[in-house]
Design a protein around this motif. Sequence first.
Motif, PDB file in Angstrom:
ATOM      1  N   VAL A 137      48.068  41.615  39.959  1.00  0.00           N
ATOM      2  CA  VAL A 137      48.749  40.750  38.999  1.00  0.00           C
ATOM      3  C   VAL A 137      49.072  39.437  39.703  1.00  0.00           C
ATOM      4  CG1 VAL A 137      50.770  40.484  37.503  1.00  0.00           C
ATOM      5  CG2 VAL A 137      49.769  42.759  37.864  1.00  0.00           C
ATOM      6  N   GLY A 138      48.865  38.325  39.022  1.00  0.00           N
ATOM      7  CA  GLY A 138      49.190  37.055  39.660  1.00  0.00           C
ATOM      8  C   GLY A 138      49.535  35.981  38.662  1.00  0.00           C
ATOM      9  N   ALA A 139      50.680  35.355  38.858  1.00  0.00           N
ATOM     10  CA  ALA A 139      51.117  34.253  38.013  1.00  0.00           C
ATOM     11  C   ALA A 139      50.914  32.937  38.743  1.00  0.00           C
ATOM     12  CB  ALA A 139      52.589  34.419  37.632  1.00  0.00           C
ATOM     13  N   GLY A 140      50.283  32.007  38.064  1.00  0.00           N
ATOM     14  CA  GLY A 140      50.081  30.659  38.596  1.00  0.00           C
ATOM     15  C   GLY A 140      49.980  29.721  37.423  1.00  0.00           C
ATOM     16  N   THR A 141      48.871  29.010  37.289  1.00  0.00           N
ATOM     17  CA  THR A 141      48.656  28.195  36.097  1.00  0.00           C
ATOM     18  C   THR A 141      48.644  29.080  34.863  1.00  0.00           C
ATOM     19  OG1 THR A 141      47.336  26.659  37.412  1.00  0.00           O
ATOM     20  CG2 THR A 141      47.127  26.502  35.024  1.00  0.00           C
ATOM     21  N   GLY A 142      48.086  30.290  34.992  1.00  0.00           N
ATOM     22  CA  GLY A 142      48.122  31.310  33.952  1.00  0.00           C
ATOM     23  C   GLY A 142      48.559  32.622  34.561  1.00  0.00           C
ATOM     24  N   LEU A 143      48.351  33.717  33.820  1.00  0.00           N
ATOM     25  CA  LEU A 143      48.686  35.056  34.316  1.00  0.00           C
ATOM     26  C   LEU A 143      47.407  35.878  34.376  1.00  0.00           C
ATOM     27  CD1 LEU A 143      50.720  37.271  35.122  1.00  0.00           C
ATOM     28  CD2 LEU A 143      50.972  37.788  32.677  1.00  0.00           C
ATOM     29  N   GLY A 144      47.020  36.288  35.579  1.00  0.00           N
ATOM     30  CA  GLY A 144      45.816  37.083  35.768  1.00  0.00           C
ATOM     31  C   GLY A 144      46.162  38.529  36.054  1.00  0.00           C
ATOM     32  N   ILE A 145      45.375  39.435  35.481  1.00  0.00           N
ATOM     33  CA  ILE A 145      45.599  40.870  35.680  1.00  0.00           C
ATOM     34  C   ILE A 145      44.243  41.568  35.762  1.00  0.00           C
ATOM     35  CG2 ILE A 145      46.511  43.002  34.655  1.00  0.00           C
ATOM     36  CD1 ILE A 145      48.632  41.309  33.252  1.00  0.00           C
ATOM     37  N   SER A 146      44.085  42.476  36.719  1.00  0.00           N
ATOM     38  CA  SER A 146      42.892  43.313  36.757  1.00  0.00           C
ATOM     39  C   SER A 146      43.260  44.680  37.313  1.00  0.00           C
ATOM     40  CB  SER A 146      41.774  42.672  37.594  1.00  0.00           C
ATOM     41  OG  SER A 146      42.151  42.577  38.953  1.00  0.00           O
ATOM     42  N   CYS A 147      42.464  45.663  36.927  1.00  0.00           N
ATOM     43  CA  CYS A 147      42.641  47.029  37.414  1.00  0.00           C
ATOM     44  C   CYS A 147      41.530  47.339  38.412  1.00  0.00           C
ATOM     45  CB  CYS A 147      42.597  48.012  36.246  1.00  0.00           C
ATOM     46  SG  CYS A 147      42.925  49.725  36.723  1.00  0.00           S
ATOM     47  N   VAL A 148      41.892  47.914  39.530  1.00  0.00           N
ATOM     48  CA  VAL A 148      40.950  48.170  40.618  1.00  0.00           C
ATOM     49  C   VAL A 148      40.870  49.674  40.869  1.00  0.00           C
ATOM     50  CG1 VAL A 148      40.393  47.677  43.028  1.00  0.00           C
ATOM     51  CG2 VAL A 148      41.587  45.957  41.656  1.00  0.00           C
ATOM     52  N   VAL A 149      39.638  50.193  40.915  1.00  0.00           N
ATOM     53  CA  VAL A 149      39.424  51.611  41.173  1.00  0.00           C
ATOM     54  C   VAL A 149      38.596  51.739  42.452  1.00  0.00           C
ATOM     55  CG1 VAL A 149      38.558  53.803  40.273  1.00  0.00           C
ATOM     56  CG2 VAL A 149      39.429  52.049  38.690  1.00  0.00           C
ATOM     57  N   PRO A 150      39.168  52.232  43.562  1.00  0.00           N
ATOM     58  CA  PRO A 150      38.406  52.375  44.811  1.00  0.00           C
ATOM     59  C   PRO A 150      37.224  53.331  44.643  1.00  0.00           C
ATOM     60  CG  PRO A 150      40.772  52.568  45.217  1.00  0.00           C
ATOM     61  CD  PRO A 150      40.582  52.602  43.731  1.00  0.00           C
ATOM     62  N   GLN A 151      36.154  53.048  45.369  1.00  0.00           N
ATOM     63  CA  GLN A 151      34.950  53.873  45.330  1.00  0.00           C
ATOM     64  C   GLN A 151      34.668  54.432  46.723  1.00  0.00           C
ATOM     65  OE1 GLN A 151      33.120  54.122  42.084  1.00  0.00           O
ATOM     66  NE2 GLN A 151      35.227  53.438  41.741  1.00  0.00           N
ATOM     67  N   ASP A 152      34.122  55.641  46.795  1.00  0.00           N
ATOM     68  CA  ASP A 152      33.784  56.232  48.088  1.00  0.00           C
ATOM     69  C   ASP A 152      32.661  55.458  48.774  1.00  0.00           C
ATOM     70  OD1 ASP A 152      35.668  58.240  47.876  1.00  0.00           O
ATOM     71  OD2 ASP A 152      34.300  59.608  46.850  1.00  0.00           O
ATOM     72  N   ASN A 153      31.703  54.983  48.005  1.00  0.00           N
ATOM     73  CA  ASN A 153      30.587  54.206  48.553  1.00  0.00           C
ATOM     74  C   ASN A 153      30.412  52.938  47.733  1.00  0.00           C
ATOM     75  OD1 ASN A 153      29.548  56.205  50.566  1.00  0.00           O
ATOM     76  ND2 ASN A 153      29.290  57.451  48.725  1.00  0.00           N
ATOM     77  N   GLY A 154      30.390  51.810  48.421  1.00  0.00           N
ATOM     78  CA  GLY A 154      30.221  50.555  47.718  1.00  0.00           C
ATOM     79  C   GLY A 154      31.540  49.858  47.449  1.00  0.00           C
ATOM     80  N   PRO A 155      31.474  48.708  46.808  1.00  0.00           N
ATOM     81  CA  PRO A 155      32.675  47.901  46.579  1.00  0.00           C
ATOM     82  C   PRO A 155      33.613  48.548  45.573  1.00  0.00           C
ATOM     83  CG  PRO A 155      30.820  46.974  45.388  1.00  0.00           C
ATOM     84  CD  PRO A 155      30.267  48.081  46.236  1.00  0.00           C
ATOM     85  N   ASN A 156      34.865  48.110  45.608  1.00  0.00           N
ATOM     86  CA  ASN A 156      35.808  48.546  44.592  1.00  0.00           C
ATOM     87  C   ASN A 156      35.238  48.276  43.202  1.00  0.00           C
ATOM     88  OD1 ASN A 156      37.743  49.305  46.455  1.00  0.00           O
ATOM     89  ND2 ASN A 156      38.942  47.423  46.273  1.00  0.00           N
ATOM     90  N   MET A 157      35.529  49.179  42.274  1.00  0.00           N
ATOM     91  CA  MET A 157      35.216  48.912  40.874  1.00  0.00           C
ATOM     92  C   MET A 157      36.399  48.145  40.286  1.00  0.00           C
ATOM     93  SD  MET A 157      34.568  51.540  37.692  1.00  0.00           S
ATOM     94  CE  MET A 157      33.150  52.283  38.502  1.00  0.00           C
ATOM     95  N   VAL A 158      36.138  46.944  39.815  1.00  0.00           N
ATOM     96  CA  VAL A 158      37.196  46.118  39.236  1.00  0.00           C
ATOM     97  C   VAL A 158      36.964  46.036  37.734  1.00  0.00           C
ATOM     98  CG1 VAL A 158      38.372  43.901  39.299  1.00  0.00           C
ATOM     99  CG2 VAL A 158      37.327  44.806  41.379  1.00  0.00           C
ATOM    100  N   LEU A 159      37.946  46.489  36.978  1.00  0.00           N
ATOM    101  CA  LEU A 159      37.830  46.504  35.521  1.00  0.00           C
ATOM    102  C   LEU A 159      38.406  45.201  34.985  1.00  0.00           C
ATOM    103  CD1 LEU A 159      39.065  50.167  34.920  1.00  0.00           C
ATOM    104  CD2 LEU A 159      36.738  49.363  35.365  1.00  0.00           C
ATOM    105  N   PRO A 160      37.541  44.321  34.491  1.00  0.00           N
ATOM    106  CA  PRO A 160      38.017  42.991  34.077  1.00  0.00           C
ATOM    107  C   PRO A 160      38.747  43.045  32.750  1.00  0.00           C
ATOM    108  CG  PRO A 160      35.695  43.208  33.583  1.00  0.00           C
ATOM    109  CD  PRO A 160      36.100  44.483  34.282  1.00  0.00           C
ATOM    110  N   GLY A 161      39.514  42.021  32.501  1.00  0.00           N
ATOM    111  CA  GLY A 161      40.223  41.905  31.240  1.00  0.00           C
ATOM    112  C   GLY A 161      41.041  40.633  31.223  1.00  0.00           C
ATOM    113  N   GLU A 162      41.736  40.426  30.128  1.00  0.00           N
ATOM    114  CA  GLU A 162      42.629  39.268  29.987  1.00  0.00           C
ATOM    115  C   GLU A 162      44.024  39.785  29.680  1.00  0.00           C
ATOM    116  OE1 GLU A 162      42.235  35.926  30.454  1.00  0.00           O
ATOM    117  OE2 GLU A 162      40.278  36.418  31.317  1.00  0.00           O
ATOM    118  N   GLY A 163      44.522  40.649  30.577  1.00  0.00           N
ATOM    119  CA  GLY A 163      45.820  41.289  30.377  1.00  0.00           C
ATOM    120  C   GLY A 163      46.982  40.327  30.328  1.00  0.00           C
ATOM    121  N   GLY A 164      46.805  39.111  30.850  1.00  0.00           N
ATOM    122  CA  GLY A 164      47.883  38.136  30.778  1.00  0.00           C
ATOM    123  C   GLY A 164      48.217  37.713  29.363  1.00  0.00           C
TER     124      GLY A 164
END
Length: 324
Positions: A137-164
């Motif tokens: 979660v991050g507030a600046g010019t706007g409000l950004g929100i994302s959900c992150v799901v760690p993976q055993d192999n490869g990069p984190n899975m980041v679930l995008p959205g406009e939760g702000g």
Amino acid sequence: MSHALIADLGGTNARFALVPIGQYEPQEVRVFPCDNYESFFDAAADYIKHCSVDMDKIEAIVLAIAGPVNQPVIRFSNNPWHFTRAEVQSYFGADKAVALLNDFDAVGHCLEILTPQDMVVIGESSVIDPKGACWVVGAGTGLGISCVVPQDNGPNMVLPGEGGHVDLSACNEIEDDILKFLRTRHKRVSAERVLSGMGLENIYEALALREGIKRRLTAPEIGEALKSGKDPIAEAALEQFFVFLGRVIGDLVLSIESRGGVYIAGGIVPRYLNEILKSGFRDAMQDKGRMRALVSPIPTFVVISEYPGLMGCACYASYLVSKA
């Protein structure tokens, strides 16, 4: 040595940097006010003109963008710039690996490489499940929100959205008044209307009006008022900002039980680290009635690394090149 050109493109500033592939500390960072350039490509040209690495040694380009990236034309939430993915590929060359990430997707990828020194714990709990989902979660010019799901192999899975842009709720008479004040101006009131630079201004104006004072300060002016210690409305506005932040984060945790923790980035909260530590943030986050016991153990951290978005871009660039 091959490099990645990385950029964190926000509503106010565009941050460009270089990083050797496989490394994560941004180099040759330059920050450009977006208003100084008609387009992203003008800003990119300015950066490339002055950086020390030739384009033929740049293997990947990763851009973190303050807005949805899964659209035919990518537009910024708080910035008039726009472009298509094909235009970016064409500008840098067909031989380059190119990735476009939402700005908070990029912060989600930086969680893979953050160290304890890059974070400050807010609250009593600091125990995370390394395989558990996380919120960023991050507030600046706007409000950004994302959900992150760690993976055993490869990069984190980041679930995008406009939760702000979810609806804002109120839990007491003061918050009711703030919401009513904002509803007369915007009809529908989203979380970003209070959790952003503009949001801090809105809270200040609404609280001043409760005192019979018609006054609106800019976010920098509120910052100066807080430094002076002579403006109780500014202090109350910042406190209410943290309370709203706690309420929104608590709702996120109820939506997805984030045993991996909640990571707060953005331009505002790290600037007021001492203040959030003393604020009602955690009480508001945990104020979920029968669900208090579920929310309370979830740890919250403020990311104090200077360039988490760029670090996330650097991390993703390594994956991008490895699979090319």
